[in-house]
Enzyme design. Structure first.
Site, PDB file in Angstrom:
ATOM      1  N   ARG A 128      12.013   5.832  -1.961  1.00  0.00           N
ATOM      2  CA  ARG A 128      12.223   4.934  -0.667  1.00  0.00           C
ATOM      3  C   ARG A 128      13.583   4.428  -0.402  1.00  0.00           C
ATOM      4  NH1 ARG A 128       6.502   1.175  -1.332  1.00  0.00           N
ATOM      5  NH2 ARG A 128       5.356   2.744  -0.593  1.00  0.00           N
ATOM      6  N   TYR A 164       7.179   8.222   6.583  1.00  0.00           N
ATOM      7  CA  TYR A 164       6.707   8.501   5.178  1.00  0.00           C
ATOM      8  C   TYR A 164       7.421   7.848   4.267  1.00  0.00           C
ATOM      9  CZ  TYR A 164      10.886  11.945   5.140  1.00  0.00           C
ATOM     10  OH  TYR A 164      12.124  12.534   5.149  1.00  0.00           O
ATOM     11  N   GLU A 165       6.882   8.081   2.942  1.00  0.00           N
ATOM     12  CA  GLU A 165       7.077   7.266   1.715  1.00  0.00           C
ATOM     13  C   GLU A 165       6.646   5.697   1.947  1.00  0.00           C
ATOM     14  OE1 GLU A 165       7.719   8.074  -1.263  1.00  0.00           O
ATOM     15  OE2 GLU A 165       8.104  10.208  -0.732  1.00  0.00           O
ATOM     16  N   GLY A 166       5.468   5.474   2.646  1.00  0.00           N
ATOM     17  CA  GLY A 166       5.187   4.226   3.080  1.00  0.00           C
ATOM     18  C   GLY A 166       5.550   3.829   4.360  1.00  0.00           C
ATOM     19  N   GLN A 221       5.989  -1.270   3.856  1.00  0.00           N
ATOM     20  CA  GLN A 221       7.402  -1.931   3.184  1.00  0.00           C
ATOM     21  C   GLN A 221       7.591  -3.513   3.370  1.00  0.00           C
ATOM     22  OE1 GLN A 221       9.086   0.245   1.314  1.00  0.00           O
ATOM     23  NE2 GLN A 221       7.694   1.857   2.060  1.00  0.00           N
TER      24      GLN A 221
END
Lengths: 582, 582
Positions: free
Chosen positions: A296, A436-438, A443
């Protein structure tokens, strides 16, 4: 038109004058040889590689794109060689564990390398980025046997890594995933399922690729507790340690994406592919999260890096493009950088970029301290700061990075919309970093729902104490006074949100705006520190720092108060409307 | 996945309940037969055409794109037939002059048709959009002879139109253009030069295309005063009125664009192409501007239309996509529209869309009044409102439209980044609307530099008087009270900017934020009117209106005060930094 100059002088300024790299990092065990001066040399080397070998492949890579033919993935011309050169120069293992072939340099340097690589060629950067992430997950959770077998390859980048989490019906909610793993009886598992959005899932670099796949063991419970992690290599290991038989996994398709076209984002089919369990059964998501925090931060840095590259091109264009009259009406045509509105767009970007980089470096330093400091109390405190800043950097840097890229494109007028000028690619590429990546919404929920309640709800207060000590040191500065005022609503909102722990609607309604508010305050903190660090100096960096800080405090920080009003309006206006009326 | 439902019920609500179409428009000369009921029927027909014939071509049109081979442009499959059907159904001439084959219906209907077409297929919509623009320019500035020759074709759409302004070195600053026109001696001119970014410059619809080209006559002065407008047709007129010889103009290339791929945006070469002077020598830019105001409103509506289409898809997806737990933790997985953060993204879009449409309709009604009212004083007052709102609608609607499309894409998570889902196309297509027909920065300068000083600086005051009369009528409403407060900084800032007339730096520094502030206040005005219009009702539209207005006033209008602080910080922090430090 592809020229990109990593801002090494700004990076040196941060390490030497603003953030005391020598005092904070070079004093840590294992970092004794890493002075700020040495760090600057490493960064200059990295900048050369990024500018000379990666940036020139960016636009052609977008045009050519990754391709899939007869089941084989090819990357654009120049990518395989660039990757091999990147490995050979030792960049993949820059901050990797020396026990497994890494150089053991601090995260602080890694994050600046990551920015340069992302600015030069974000599609390329995902190959080493995911490889390092896989190495880290394996180092923390793999058995000694697995580590001995695979870790040196991943740390050095001789082997590549990929993460296989998402399925068509399981994105944010990984608890819904269906891929399964059957024990063979010899310590291996047969992994079966289809995963989507797998960055670096395959390529033509001629090396092995290790997939870390989330799947369910037989009879495992529903939801996230039934998920385990498996190491599934493209080639099974041969007796001699080389590449053995092809595993039964294949690329079903490449995703047709808005951007990062040079990056082969794969639909992966695992068809009883042989894998090994990493960590404990049912703890796959936890293992993946170890790595996901770093990923992240990496994605936040991608947002910053793309924005820096886009901004540079826009500033160069604005200095060269002649349109319109000077403000005193005596000269025409003039460089458009003379026009207030163009300057404003560029200042908005610069105000994010320089303070964002400083905040990223500060956070990376906390990671180094958390990993290496002899005092466990200091380590734990630093780790808290990393946890707090991770969602902020991921979401705010990618949102502001996208906004910066859009503004930089706007500076080009009509040319910004035309492919050959390179600006529209930055916008398309930057867009994925918000997803992406959450997603950035995830977040924000992580910030308000998980991070703010940490340390009995005092984590943010501890952060604000740090900020305040710098404000006290800058006493008398109007910037410091303005930031002190901005802390008031942030403190009040934090307390309210901590008290509302578990109230998902209240937290969800506040999440995104609160994250933005925290980001603005954090950037303001860095501006105060940067201005103070060059007080009385007349260097180019000092003049730029004062001017851009002036813009930030006059034109960006005031948004804090509107955000506070919005947050404190609560969830009612968000939660009441019937779903069918939207 | 391409389904799109033009919001006809919302449009009817505006015409009948909010904006008094029957009282304001159906009473105008020439509009006696056009009741709100009749308008609703026309809109339903238009909606059917847009949904059934244009929307299905949108995604495939993006994939296939326009192409140039052997000098011939082809549009994607289905486009030529759709255009011919569109002409045959009379949609091109909807608001065109009946004297030349138009239907003479009000602008108010035209703008709603434009929204539907843009939402269904913005690339397609540029063909009729530019055709109507060319017709209008010709009607206002062409000789009787030229009008007799060309106008019926353009008004009905049997002939297409294109505008050729931009050159590589002359974008915003058209005074720099170099194309030239030599008189032949027989009343025609030979036009020579290269133009870029020419939307609808060529196609394969089988009809003639009229280019309105800006070029310089011999010995004309430098700058904008030396620019004249020429009508340059693809095919010269044959004796029998049909298509004659091919003119010496050709498509040098199609631009490679971020979006609107189905639209052939041409580099045009004019090589002694035969043309006719439109209007007076040296007045070409003025003639172009007649039309450009309408084109700017059209582009603002494109922003709204694309955003409406993107929003609809996102809302549908959010109702169907199952991820995560309900807020009371009793159900899983649930439709993501239950999650606060998803609702917030959608409400943000809806809060712009519904009030934006209302403001556009109101502005179009002012255009109708300005064109048709018997009292010249009333006409002039209405025209002032159109002039004031033109840059606001062009810039704010395309900025908010882009933001809405980006948020709608975000609702799809990873799928939003994948082409087949259609969301990334909306973002790429929407992006051009912020750039063409004068960048949004140019619009903001138009607002503060040209529009605010009009009517001795009282134009905005006159607008605010209208707003205030509606606020007085809604006395007691908390929304009205909040909007009344927001008028204070707007009035103060307007007065300051009028006083700073000619101070290009002060105006430039304030421009963009001021435009946003005016837009927020204007949207708030429409929310107050809409809420009042359905007071006490329990229809779906009434419930939606109250809920979304609640969101707007709690979560969006507060930005007015931050904007005011930023604007009143003045130009200093923007103008001081040396160009090389950006």
């Amino acid at each position: 038109m592809t020229s990109f100059t990593p801002p090494v002088d700004d990076m040196r300024f941060l390490l030497t004058q603003v953030l005391d790299f020598d005092g904070q990092i070079a004093t840590l065990p294992g970092c004794e040889d890493v002075s700020a001066e040495f760090a600057g040399e490493v960064l200059s080397e990295a900048a050369r590689f990024a500018a000379e070998k990666l940036a020139p492949l960016n636009l052609p890579g977008d045009e050519q794109g990754a391709a899939l033919e007869d089941g084989k993935v090819t990357t654009p011309e120049g990518f395989p060689q660039a990757y091999r050169d990147f490995v050979e120069a030792g960049w993949v293992g820059l901050s990797g564990n020396p026990e497994f072939g890494g150089q053991g340099l601090p995260r602080t340097l890694q994050i600046l390398l990551d920015e340069m690589v992302s600015g030069a060629n974000v599609s390329f950067g995902l190959f080493p980025g995911l490889t390092s992430g896989a190495a880290e997950a394996l180092e923390h959770h793999g058995s000694e046997e697995l580590k001995a077998q695979w870790l040196t390859g991943l740390v050095t980048g001789e082997t590549c890594g990929a993460m296989a989490l998402t399925e068509a019906n399981a994105g944010t909610d990984l608890g819904l995933l269906r891929a399964r793993a059957e024990p063979v009886g010899d310590g291996t598992y047969k992994v079966t399922g289809t995963k989507i959005f797998i960055s670096s899932g395959d390529q033509d670099f001629g090396n092995n690729i290790v997939h870390l796949v989330l799947a369910r063991l037989p009879d495992s419970p529903a939801g996230v507790k039934g998920i385990s992690m498996f190491l599934v290599p493209k080639f099974l290991p041969a007796e001699d340690g080389g590449l053995g038989a092809r595993n039964t996994m294949s690329v079903g398709a490449l995703e047709h994406k808005m951007g990062i076209h040079a990056q082969p984002t794969c639909v992966m089919n695992y068809d009883e592919a042989i894998g090994w369990l990493v960590g404990e059964p049912g703890r796959g998501l936890k293992a993946m999260f170890t790595m996901m925090n770093n990923e992240r931060l990496f994605v936040g840095i991608q947002g910053l890096g793309i924005a820096e590259a886009a901004h540079q091109k826009a500033a160069n264009y604005a200095r060269e493009r002649l349109q319109g009259r000077s403000s005193d009406n005596t000269r025409a045509p003039v460089p458009i950088i003379e026009h207030a509105d163009v300057r404003k767009m560029l200042l908005e970007g610069r105000a994010f970029l320089d303070a964002g980089r400083a905040l990223a470096v500060w956070t990376a330093m906390q990671m180094d301290i958390a990993a290496r400091h002899p005092d466990p109390e200091v380590r734990s405190q630093a780790n808290g700061m990393v946890l707090l800043m991770t969602p902020v950097i991921k979401a705010a840097f990618t949102d502001m990075g996208f906004e910066t890229a859009v503004k930089a494109q706007q500076v080009f007028g009509g040319h910004g919309y035309i492919h050959e000028w390179g600006m529209e690619q930055f916008v398309r590429d930057a867009r994925i970093t918000q997803i992406y990546e959450g997603t950035n919404g995830v977040q924000a929920m992580d910030l308000v729902g998980r991070k703010l309640p940490m340390e009995n709800g005092d984590l943010m207060a501890r952060f604000l104490t740090l900020v305040e000590s710098d404000l006290a040191a800058a006493d008398g500065s109007p910037f410091a006074a303005q930031l002190t005022e901005a802390l008031v609503p942030l403190r009040r909102i934090t307390q309210a949100l901590v008290a509302q722990k578990g109230d998902v609607e209240a937290l969800g309604a506040a999440a995104t705006d609160t994250l933005r508010l925290v980001a603005l305050v954090s950037l303001g903190w860095m501006w105060v520190r940067m201005v103070r660090a060059c007080e009385g100096e007349d260097s180019a960096i000092a003049r730029k720092t004062r001017a851009v800080a002036g813009y930030f405090f006059a034109r960006m920080l005031p948004q804090v108060h509107a955000l506070a009003t919005q947050i404190e309006a609560g969830p009612e206006t968000i939660m009441t409307m019937d779903a069918e009326l939207f």
